[in-house]
Design a protein around this motif. Structure first.
Motif, PDB file in Angstrom:
ATOM      1  N   GLY A 148      48.206  87.930 110.293  1.00  0.00           N
ATOM      2  CA  GLY A 148      47.753  87.449 111.582  1.00  0.00           C
ATOM      3  C   GLY A 148      48.502  86.168 111.957  1.00  0.00           C
ATOM      4  N   LYS A 149      48.596  85.886 113.245  1.00  0.00           N
ATOM      5  CA  LYS A 149      49.305  84.694 113.693  1.00  0.00           C
ATOM      6  C   LYS A 149      48.526  84.006 114.804  1.00  0.00           C
ATOM      7  CE  LYS A 149      53.222  85.048 116.019  1.00  0.00           C
ATOM      8  NZ  LYS A 149      54.671  85.265 116.318  1.00  0.00           N
ATOM      9  N   CYS A 150      48.430  82.687 114.709  1.00  0.00           N
ATOM     10  CA  CYS A 150      47.757  81.924 115.764  1.00  0.00           C
ATOM     11  C   CYS A 150      48.553  80.648 116.029  1.00  0.00           C
ATOM     12  CB  CYS A 150      46.321  81.591 115.357  1.00  0.00           C
ATOM     13  SG  CYS A 150      46.205  80.475 113.946  1.00  0.00           S
ATOM     14  N   LEU A 151      48.232  79.973 117.120  1.00  0.00           N
ATOM     15  CA  LEU A 151      48.875  78.716 117.470  1.00  0.00           C
ATOM     16  C   LEU A 151      47.967  77.553 117.119  1.00  0.00           C
ATOM     17  CD1 LEU A 151      50.467  79.505 120.968  1.00  0.00           C
ATOM     18  CD2 LEU A 151      51.633  79.293 118.776  1.00  0.00           C
ATOM     19  N   ARG A 152      48.534  76.508 116.538  1.00  0.00           N
ATOM     20  CA  ARG A 152      47.808  75.289 116.209  1.00  0.00           C
ATOM     21  C   ARG A 152      48.450  74.117 116.943  1.00  0.00           C
ATOM     22  NH1 ARG A 152      43.125  77.076 113.891  1.00  0.00           N
ATOM     23  NH2 ARG A 152      43.521  78.339 112.016  1.00  0.00           N
ATOM     24  N   PHE A 153      47.633  73.158 117.283  1.00  0.00           N
ATOM     25  CA  PHE A 153      48.130  71.965 117.964  1.00  0.00           C
ATOM     26  C   PHE A 153      47.641  70.722 117.222  1.00  0.00           C
ATOM     27  CE2 PHE A 153      47.579  68.467 120.998  1.00  0.00           C
ATOM     28  CZ  PHE A 153      48.853  68.374 121.533  1.00  0.00           C
ATOM     29  N   GLU A 205      50.883  79.499 112.878  1.00  0.00           N
ATOM     30  CA  GLU A 205      50.292  79.555 111.546  1.00  0.00           C
ATOM     31  C   GLU A 205      49.962  81.006 111.231  1.00  0.00           C
ATOM     32  OE1 GLU A 205      47.421  76.526 109.519  1.00  0.00           O
ATOM     33  OE2 GLU A 205      46.184  78.007 110.559  1.00  0.00           O
ATOM     34  N   TYR A 206      50.400  81.488 110.058  1.00  0.00           N
ATOM     35  CA  TYR A 206      50.137  82.862 109.655  1.00  0.00           C
ATOM     36  C   TYR A 206      48.893  82.914 108.771  1.00  0.00           C
ATOM     37  CZ  TYR A 206      54.646  84.175 111.558  1.00  0.00           C
ATOM     38  OH  TYR A 206      55.680  84.413 112.411  1.00  0.00           O
ATOM     39  N   ILE A 207      48.100  83.996 108.954  1.00  0.00           N
ATOM     40  CA  ILE A 207      46.780  84.092 108.320  1.00  0.00           C
ATOM     41  C   ILE A 207      46.653  85.413 107.575  1.00  0.00           C
ATOM     42  CG2 ILE A 207      44.297  84.184 108.769  1.00  0.00           C
ATOM     43  CD1 ILE A 207      44.845  82.525 111.290  1.00  0.00           C
ATOM     44  N   TYR A 208      46.050  85.334 106.368  1.00  0.00           N
ATOM     45  CA  TYR A 208      45.739  86.527 105.578  1.00  0.00           C
ATOM     46  C   TYR A 208      44.286  86.430 105.127  1.00  0.00           C
ATOM     47  CZ  TYR A 208      45.866  89.931 101.747  1.00  0.00           C
ATOM     48  OH  TYR A 208      45.601  90.989 100.913  1.00  0.00           O
ATOM     49  N   LYS A 209      43.493  87.408 105.522  1.00  0.00           N
ATOM     50  CA  LYS A 209      42.063  87.431 105.206  1.00  0.00           C
ATOM     51  C   LYS A 209      41.389  86.122 105.623  1.00  0.00           C
ATOM     52  CE  LYS A 209      42.243  90.826 101.464  1.00  0.00           C
ATOM     53  NZ  LYS A 209      41.924  91.128 100.048  1.00  0.00           N
ATOM     54  N   GLU A 211      42.498  83.230 105.987  1.00  0.00           N
ATOM     55  CA  GLU A 211      42.967  82.008 105.345  1.00  0.00           C
ATOM     56  C   GLU A 211      44.425  81.751 105.718  1.00  0.00           C
ATOM     57  OE1 GLU A 211      41.319  79.824 103.514  1.00  0.00           O
ATOM     58  OE2 GLU A 211      39.438  80.956 103.574  1.00  0.00           O
ATOM     59  N   PRO A 212      44.769  80.493 106.077  1.00  0.00           N
ATOM     60  CA  PRO A 212      46.172  80.191 106.392  1.00  0.00           C
ATOM     61  C   PRO A 212      47.041  80.309 105.140  1.00  0.00           C
ATOM     62  CG  PRO A 212      44.871  78.171 106.313  1.00  0.00           C
ATOM     63  CD  PRO A 212      43.898  79.300 106.199  1.00  0.00           C
ATOM     64  N   VAL A 213      48.180  80.987 105.276  1.00  0.00           N
ATOM     65  CA  VAL A 213      49.044  81.192 104.115  1.00  0.00           C
ATOM     66  C   VAL A 213      50.473  80.699 104.340  1.00  0.00           C
ATOM     67  CG1 VAL A 213      47.728  83.135 103.215  1.00  0.00           C
ATOM     68  CG2 VAL A 213      49.571  83.560 104.858  1.00  0.00           C
ATOM     69  N   ARG A 214      50.867  80.490 105.605  1.00  0.00           N
ATOM     70  CA  ARG A 214      52.242  80.083 105.851  1.00  0.00           C
ATOM     71  C   ARG A 214      52.378  79.432 107.220  1.00  0.00           C
ATOM     72  NH1 ARG A 214      55.434  84.945 105.195  1.00  0.00           N
ATOM     73  NH2 ARG A 214      55.672  85.172 107.442  1.00  0.00           N
TER      74      ARG A 214
END
Length: 415
Positions: A148-153, A205-209, A211-214
């Motif tokens: 999963g991918k989201c944007l963080r600021f 930010e990439y997400i797995y289950k 949780e941020p992972v990368r």
């Protein structure tokens, strides 16, 4: 006289017997040491029981250790040589064996007849390679779960150094390094950082289950100084060309880096009338001396071809690079040594390691004598502004403008 010779003979035989016993003792100790070393390499691995005993487990697991190949790791875990050869051969079609890293995991599952029917090599829980037995052959395939991918600021203010300020705010180190890289052509964070300067970052930010992972790309960033503000926008055009640009669509990447090393201070500035620290006479110093610890890495300021690499009188170990536009030459003096493969005629890329800080030649301490020549004339490296890279093509500028407008709106609303 006979008694004396007899005593000497007994003494000699006793000494020989002692040496023989000592020899066998040393051989035994060496054998034990080898066995212990082998056992220590097997620690932490699950091994396969002998065929003479019932199989108590149907799975073998382990991880790659430093300096090991995959074949070595599997054999040390007890997998049969023939199966190891076939599994590795199958994997090599889809996996670059040079990309293996210490800590990568592997799992082998056995059928009731003791043969390996499934094998998995895992870099991350979401990224692995599966090998399955089909008849007498093994078939390999990649098994990856899309993240999963989201944007963080985030936003912050500098206190002391940029690195210290961002780390104190629990910002991931990789993001600190990427922000420094993005603005490295316009800002020297070693000398131009001041308390009160501000930064804003929009990043992936990439997400797995859940949780941020990368950390992904920095999508947009702003760095605010006392009298100026710098913007950076990541953009990939439909042709696949990607990079960072300012608000006008001009590439942030320039022909030359701001500096070819991380230095502590400028120990001597560009001057036409400098008192030489060794000879105590006034003469031109047509470069800058960047003081840094002995052995500090030095990189090529820009891409080009090495036109000199060797000893040059007072400069000691010295390198000259002619850059791709043809009229720019950079010079690096007093190097401790050259990096591997650096020689005249070799092409280098911007940021490539070329040598290490030293004080060879006429030097009072470790530093880099860094010089820039434009059409054969020396210019001040601290004031020179290198030409920018190619701007965004005209046909993509409307799309770029729309994206940067959205990013700026996000920045204003997030404050």
């Amino acid at each position: 006289m006979v008694m004396h010779n007899c005593l000497n003979s007994r003494s000699s035989r006793s000494k020989s017997s002692f040496l023989v016993r000592l020899y066998f003792l040393l051989v035994f100790i060496l054998y034990i040491a080898i066995c212990l070393n082998y056992v220590s390499r097997l620690s932490g691995r699950t091994t396969i029981p002998s065929d003479d005993y019932p199989c108590l487990t149907c799975e073998v697991s382990g991880s790659i250790q430093g300096g090991e190949t995959l074949s070595e790791a599997l054999v040390l875990s007890g997998l049969p040589y023939k199966d190891v050869f076939e599994i590795v051969s199958s994997l090599s079609n889809i996996l670059d064996m040079r990309s293996l890293r210490p800590g990568d995991r592997f799992f082998a599952r056995f059928s009731n007849n003791g043969k390996i029917n499934k094998f998995r090599y895992e870099r991350h829980p979401w990224d692995g390679f599966d090998v399955e037995r089909r008849g007498d052959t093994y078939i390999a395939r990649r098994d990856s779960v899309p993240l999963g991918k989201c944007l963080r600021f985030l936003t912050g203010e500098v206190k002391n150094t940029l690195w210290e300020s961002m780390i104190n705010q629990k910002i991931p180190p990789v993001l600190v390094a990427r922000l420094s890289d993005v603005f490295s052509y316009d800002i020297d964070f070693l000398t131009e950082t001041r308390n009160g300067q501000k930064f804003k970052i929009l990043y992936e930010e990439y997400i797995y289950k859940n949780e941020p992972v990368r950390i992904g790309n920095i999508v947009a960033a702003q760095y605010i100084m006392e009298d100026s503000s710098f913007w950076a926008f990541y953009y990939e055009d439909p042709s696949g060309k990607k990079g960072y640009y300012n608000g006008k669509g001009q590439a942030l990447k320039r022909t030359l880096l701001k500096s070819p090393l991380n230095y502590k201070r400028v120990s001597s500035y560009f001057s036409y009338h400098r008192l030489h620290p060794i000879f105590r006479v006034y003469r031109p110093h047509l470069g800058v001396d960047l003081a840094a610890p002995e052995g500090t890495p030095i990189v090529a300021a820009g891409s080009g071809r090495i036109i000199f690499a060797g000893w040059k009188k007072g400069f000691g170990n010295y390198i000259e690079i002619r850059h791709d536009n043809g009229n720019i030459v950079t010079c690096y003096g007093h190097l401790r040594r050259f990096a591997k493969g650096i020689k005249r005629g070799r092409r280098v890329s911007q940021g490539q390691l070329i040598g290490f800080v030293g004080h060879t030649g006429y030097a009072t301490g470790p530093h880099l004598d860094y010089r820039i020549k434009i059409n054969g004339k020396n210019v001040n490296p601290l004031k020179y502004v290198a030409p920018p890279g190619s701007p965004i093509p005209r046909k993509y500028r409307d799309d770029f403008a729309a994206r940067t407008h959205l990013a700026k709106m996000f920045f204003n609303e997030a404050i």
